[in-house]
Scaffold this active site. Structure first.
Site, mmCIF file in Angstrom:
data_model
loop_
_atom_site.group_PDB
_atom_site.id
_atom_site.type_symbol
_atom_site.label_atom_id
_atom_site.label_comp_id
_atom_site.label_asym_id
_atom_site.label_seq_id
_atom_site.Cartn_x
_atom_site.Cartn_y
_atom_site.Cartn_z
ATOM 1 N N ARG A 117 10.200 -28.834 7.966
ATOM 2 C CA ARG A 117 9.971 -28.084 6.733
ATOM 3 C C ARG A 117 9.045 -28.925 5.845
ATOM 4 N NH1 ARG A 117 15.724 -28.941 6.297
ATOM 5 N NH2 ARG A 117 16.228 -30.773 5.019
ATOM 6 N N MET A 118 7.917 -29.326 6.441
ATOM 7 C CA MET A 118 7.004 -30.231 5.747
ATOM 8 C C MET A 118 6.519 -29.598 4.431
ATOM 9 S SD MET A 118 7.075 -32.537 8.083
ATOM 10 C CE MET A 118 5.858 -33.746 7.634
ATOM 11 N N ASN A 180 -3.709 -19.479 8.052
ATOM 12 C CA ASN A 180 -2.280 -19.665 8.298
ATOM 13 C C ASN A 180 -1.470 -18.881 7.266
ATOM 14 O OD1 ASN A 180 0.271 -20.496 8.908
ATOM 15 N ND2 ASN A 180 -0.036 -22.650 8.417
ATOM 16 N N SER A 183 3.492 -19.983 8.234
ATOM 17 C CA SER A 183 4.424 -21.100 8.088
ATOM 18 C C SER A 183 5.676 -20.621 7.365
ATOM 19 C CB SER A 183 3.778 -22.226 7.286
ATOM 20 O OG SER A 183 4.784 -23.126 6.880
ATOM 21 N N THR A 186 6.509 -22.412 3.214
ATOM 22 C CA THR A 186 5.964 -22.144 1.887
ATOM 23 C C THR A 186 6.559 -20.813 1.449
ATOM 24 O OG1 THR A 186 3.928 -23.381 2.261
ATOM 25 C CG2 THR A 186 3.842 -21.662 0.583
ATOM 26 N N LYS A 221 -3.358 -17.119 12.490
ATOM 27 C CA LYS A 221 -2.191 -17.717 13.158
ATOM 28 C C LYS A 221 -0.931 -16.961 12.762
ATOM 29 C CE LYS A 221 -0.003 -22.100 14.307
ATOM 30 N NZ LYS A 221 -0.159 -23.544 14.289
ATOM 31 N N GLY A 302 5.791 -24.502 22.566
ATOM 32 C CA GLY A 302 6.649 -24.957 23.648
ATOM 33 C C GLY A 302 5.950 -25.267 24.950
ATOM 34 N N TYR A 323 1.920 -29.391 20.269
ATOM 35 C CA TYR A 323 2.333 -30.376 19.279
ATOM 36 C C TYR A 323 3.630 -31.016 19.790
ATOM 37 C CZ TYR A 323 3.365 -32.384 14.636
ATOM 38 O OH TYR A 323 3.622 -33.240 13.597
HETATM 39 C C1 LIG Z 1 5.927 -31.322 12.190
HETATM 40 C C2 LIG Z 1 5.132 -30.065 12.359
HETATM 41 C C3 LIG Z 1 4.198 -29.697 11.393
HETATM 42 C C4 LIG Z 1 3.442 -28.537 11.540
HETATM 43 N N1 LIG Z 1 2.522 -28.205 10.586
HETATM 44 C C5 LIG Z 1 1.757 -27.105 10.758
HETATM 45 C C6 LIG Z 1 0.761 -26.769 9.815
HETATM 46 O O1 LIG Z 1 0.536 -27.471 8.827
HETATM 47 N N2 LIG Z 1 0.044 -25.637 10.030
HETATM 48 C C7 LIG Z 1 0.229 -24.827 11.114
HETATM 49 O O2 LIG Z 1 -0.467 -23.831 11.268
HETATM 50 N N3 LIG Z 1 1.169 -25.142 12.037
HETATM 51 C C8 LIG Z 1 1.919 -26.244 11.880
HETATM 52 N N4 LIG Z 1 2.861 -26.562 12.817
HETATM 53 C C9 LIG Z 1 3.074 -25.632 13.957
HETATM 54 C C10 LIG Z 1 2.316 -26.077 15.212
HETATM 55 O O3 LIG Z 1 0.940 -26.098 15.001
HETATM 56 C C11 LIG Z 1 2.642 -25.128 16.385
HETATM 57 O O4 LIG Z 1 2.146 -23.845 16.083
HETATM 58 C C12 LIG Z 1 4.145 -25.021 16.654
HETATM 59 O O5 LIG Z 1 4.788 -26.256 16.467
HETATM 60 C C13 LIG Z 1 4.447 -24.527 18.067
HETATM 61 O O6 LIG Z 1 3.881 -25.387 19.030
HETATM 62 P P1 LIG Z 1 4.710 -26.575 19.764
HETATM 63 O O7 LIG Z 1 5.981 -25.982 20.281
HETATM 64 O O8 LIG Z 1 3.784 -27.098 20.808
HETATM 65 O O9 LIG Z 1 4.991 -27.590 18.704
HETATM 66 C C14 LIG Z 1 3.626 -27.721 12.684
HETATM 67 C C15 LIG Z 1 4.543 -28.102 13.669
HETATM 68 C C16 LIG Z 1 5.292 -29.255 13.520
HETATM 69 C C17 LIG Z 1 6.268 -29.635 14.592
#
Ligand SMILES: Cc1cc2nc3c(=O)[nH]c(=O)nc-3n(C[C@H](O)[C@H](O)[C@H](O)COP(=O)(O)O)c2cc1C
Length: 343
Positions: A117-118, A180, A183, A186, A221, A302, A323
């Site tokens: 929940r950044m 985006n 999220s 926000t 997104k 994932g 990520y």
């Molecule tokens: C710690 C963290 C911060 C993230 N911050 C953003 C962000 O600022 N903007 C965004 O579009 N997605 C953000 N994401 C989402 C990732 O870009 C991605 O869409 C999501 O985690 C699913 O992919 P994954 O399962 O490979 O992590 C964040 C994910 C994580 C884990």
């Protein structure tokens, strides 16, 4: 190697470990004798057959780093040495903002997942734009996506202005844009995924999307939590506004089927990693089929193995990003995926 280091990393706060690692990576890339060469020879892969051209951009391979990892564009070159075909920076907002209180990032090892929940912590678009200007002047070969959002204090009625500010400021220094609106961290942001505000937002950006004969691909997104009706709307909106494509998906607010104890899994925020794999692939497949492959999709959510990446590509993704899989599997995952895609 990563298997040995990971248990040590996982003993410490995830956000602290993140900064510890990326700072050292950057130092190694910039200052260690032959650092760049060592990183590239260990992790990078250059094979013609991996190259892709999607929405008019040439990608050296289809595996990118998802948004949120390098919010301020501080580590783009070093991360590129790890083999990524493209790096998405942000989410950035017009003004700098601290994000939510700490702790705000949690590991769920039993599920190979993260909750975050950044809250769009970032240094603001001016700093990002300047950093990317310097980078692009030095090395224009790295494909960089700019993921843009709105400040927490900007009411939704004025959100368009925030996206426009980020768009204008980054236009010359990114290769593509990501809007985006998905999220979960926000308050109210995801209401912008509704048909009317979203069409207005994307049309406004499209109207500005030309400068000196150049326009940038704009991608949307989306959240994995949208219903099929909402996904149908997304397909319409992409067609009506003429944007370049979709990134599917962001993190989920769904917590079903987790092994992790409720005390931890109930933390507020977006869930990423393995529990998201299937749902995000479903969303990709649905969008791809409903639209008759009318627009490119970047698949994310994932990806922890080469097979996960292949599944997303087979479902209709032209490119993939990761990520959480990068945290759990280590940097070698990028090369492993690329090798499997070549096979
Ligand atoms: C710690 C963290 C911060 C993230 N911050 C953003 C962000 O600022 N903007 C965004 O579009 N997605 C953000 N994401 C989402 C990732 O870009 C991605 O869409 C999501 O985690 C699913 O992919 P994954 O399962 O490979 O992590 C964040 C994910 C994580 C884990």
């Amino acid at each position: 190697m990563y298997r040995l280091i990971k248990p040590i990393f996982f003993k410490f706060d995830p956000e602290k470990v993140h900064y510890f690692v990326v700072k050292r990576l950057k130092w190694f890339h910039e200052h260690f004798p032959l650092g760049k060469t060592i990183l590239r020879s260990s992790f990078d892969i250059h094979i013609r057959g991996l190259e892709r051209e999607v929405f008019g951009i040439k990608f050296r391979n289809p595996v990118g780093l998802a948004a949120g990892f390098d919010k301020n564009g501080e580590y783009v070159e070093a991360l590129s040495d790890l083999g990524f075909g493209f790096i998405e920076v942000g989410t950035v907002t017009p003004l700098p903002q601290p994000g939510n209180d700490l702790p705000r990032m949690f590991r769920l090892p039993d599920d190979e997942a993260l909750i975050n929940r950044m809250g769009f912590n970032n240094k603001g678009v001016d700093i990002l734009a300047e950093r990317l200007r310097v980078l692009k002047a030095k090395d224009n070969s790295i494909v960089v996506g700019g993921n843009i959002g709105k400040n927490k204090n900007t009411p939704n009625e004025e959100a368009v202005n925030d996206y426009v500010k980020c768009f204008d400021r980054l236009f010359d220094v990114v290769d593509y844009f990501v809007v985006n609106v998905s999220s979960p961290n926000t308050p109210g942001l995801r209401a912008l995924q509704e048909k009317e505000p979203l069409t207005l937002l994307l049309n406004t950006l499209q109207e500005r999307n030309h400068k000196n004969g150049i326009s940038r691909p704009i991608l949307l997104k989306i959240a994995p939590d949208l219903s099929n009706e909402q996904l149908d709307d997304i397909v319409d909106i992409v067609k009506v506004t003429g944007i370049a494509g979709v990134i599917a998906t962001n993190t989920t607010i769904d917590r079903s089927g987790l092994y992790t104890a409720p005390e931890l899994s109930a933390e507020t925020g977006g869930l990423s990693g393995k529990p998201l794999t299937q749902r995000s692939t479903e969303v990709i497949r649905y969008l791809s089929e409903k639209s008759n492959r009318a627009f490119p999709i970047i698949g994310v959510g994932g990806i922890h193995s080469p097979q996960d990446a292949k599944d997303k590509i087979e479902a209709g993704a032209s490119l993939v990003q990761l990520y959480t899989g990068f945290i759990y599997e280590g940097p070698g995952i990028v090369k492993r995926i690329c090798k499997e895609l070549i096979r």
